[in-house]
Design a protein around this motif. Structure first.
Motif, PDB file in Angstrom:
ATOM      1  N   ALA A 190       0.772  -1.220  -0.234  1.00 14.27           N
ATOM      2  CA  ALA A 190      -0.070   0.183   0.256  1.00 14.27           C
ATOM      3  C   ALA A 190       0.966   1.329   0.126  1.00 14.27           C
ATOM      4  O   ALA A 190       0.595   2.202  -0.749  1.00 14.27           O
ATOM      5  CB  ALA A 190      -0.768  -0.009   1.276  1.00 14.27           C
ATOM      6  N   GLU A 193       2.164   1.697  -3.311  1.00 17.20           N
ATOM      7  CA  GLU A 193       1.370   2.362  -4.406  1.00 17.20           C
ATOM      8  C   GLU A 193       1.207   4.025  -4.009  1.00 17.20           C
ATOM      9  O   GLU A 193       0.969   4.790  -4.791  1.00 17.20           O
ATOM     10  CB  GLU A 193      -0.048   1.864  -4.408  1.00 17.20           C
ATOM     11  N   THR A 218      -6.248   1.501  -3.681  1.00 16.30           N
ATOM     12  CA  THR A 218      -5.041   1.046  -2.705  1.00 16.30           C
ATOM     13  C   THR A 218      -5.388   0.814  -1.441  1.00 16.30           C
ATOM     14  O   THR A 218      -4.910  -0.227  -0.863  1.00 16.30           O
ATOM     15  CB  THR A 218      -4.115   2.207  -2.896  1.00 16.30           C
TER      16      THR A 218
END
Length: 347
Positions: A190, A193, A218
């Motif tokens: 996460a 991203e 995400t």
């Protein structure tokens, strides 16, 4: 005078002892055919505590020329049995057998043994033939049939084993490599991203819908891997309800505000300010940091998924190996049994 009496007593006692000891020899039969056996029995008569030393005779020892000792029976305290034979026809004189009793040597009487030869009818010499040579046993199929058919069976099994081996060789093994790969934890994925969102400068982008779509996707993927439910297929409110039992209210309030803003941007064409976009990004990062799990394994074992055909091929190879092993074992057992049977027939 007293010494003379004692000396006389000892002499008389010794004479009495020796007078009481004697040896007797008997032979049975006294007449036999060539190759037959006769037994000589030696019997000693003496006191019970007398020490008897018997003659030492060995098997195949010639007692006299022409008379051979076959065996001697283990003597007792009073008797000894000797077995004799002869292969020459004649009248033999057997010398006395000597036995020691208390160190005194005693001799038995002489014995005689008559060995008779087979009478030959010299009037019919034309009917007499020389000894025959060694002859082979006649060939009987019944004696060899079992070994023959077992040999045929063994050859057939060898051909079968070779054919199975060719099948096994042509059926190449399926080699499945197990990989150990570096595993990214949910919060690491996460944050990677989110860093990409920052790098693309989407916070200040005019396309707010794309920004909030990537940001919420995400978070959904993180929640799905972190909590184990299908967040990608749920609405914002459903996600919040599932998280209510696990997280503190403040972080969920910030997450609820983020999802609400994202829904407005994506579905109601709501426009946000840059500082509001920044705040939502920070809220997403805070939620991830507050709910992430540390000390998780960072390596993952990936086993390859074999196709149905590969699985069938592996099973076929296992079956072929088992059958080949069983056939080879039967071949070895048959070979050993056939060799044993042939050896018994030839001996």
């Amino acid at each position: 005078m007293k010494r003379f009496i004692i000396f006389t007593y000892l002499i008389i006692s010794t004479l009495v002892v020796f007078a009481q000891s004697s040896i007797e020899a008997k032979i049975d039969p006294i007449e036999m055919m060539i190759g037959e056996q006769a037994q000589v029995m030696l019997t000693v008569q003496s006191n019970e505590d007398a020490k008897v030393e018997w003659p030492k005779l060995q098997p195949r020892q010639m007692l006299v020329p022409g008379v051979e000792v076959i065996s001697t029976q283990q003597p007792t305290s009073t008797t000894m049995l000797i077995t004799l034979t002869s292969f020459d026809g004649s009248l033999y004189h057997l010398p006395p057998f000597k036995v020691k009793v208390n160190g005194k040597e005693l001799s038995s009487a002489d014995l005689a043994l008559k060995v008779l030869e087979v009478e030959v009818d010299t009037t019919q010499l034309d009917k007499m033939f020389p000894p025959k040579d060694v002859q082979d046993n006649p060939f009987l199929w019944s004696d060899w049939s079992l070994s023959f058919w077992l040999s045929v069976l063994m050859l057939l099994l060898m051909a079968l084993a070779y054919w199975l081996y060719l099948r096994l060789r042509d059926n190449k093994p399926i080699i499945a490599h197990i990989k150990i790969v570096k595993r990214l934890l949910p919060h690491q994925k996460a944050m990677r991203e989110i860093e990409q969102i920052k790098a693309d400068k989407m916070v200040a982008s005019e396309n707010q819908k794309e920004y909030y779509t990537k940001l919420t996707d995400t978070l959904r993927r993180y929640i799905e891997e972190r909590y184990g439910f299908s967040a990608m297929e749920m609405t914002s409110s459903e996600i919040i309800e599932r998280l209510m039992a696990a997280d503190d209210k403040q972080s969920l309030d910030e997450l609820r505000q983020l999802f609400m803003t994202a829904d407005l941007v994506k579905f109601a064409k709501y426009s946000t300010l840059i500082n509001e976009n920044d705040a939502n990004l920070v809220n997403a990062i805070d939620f991830i940091n507050q709910t992430k799990l540390e000390n998780q394994p960072e390596e993952e074992v990936q086993k390859p998924q074999l196709s149905t055909e590969d699985l069938r091929s592996q099973k076929e190879r296992r079956v072929l190996k088992s059958v080949i092993f069983g056939v080879a074992l039967v071949i070895v057992v048959l070979f050993c049994y056939i060799v044993y049977q042939v050896y018994q027939l030839l001996v």
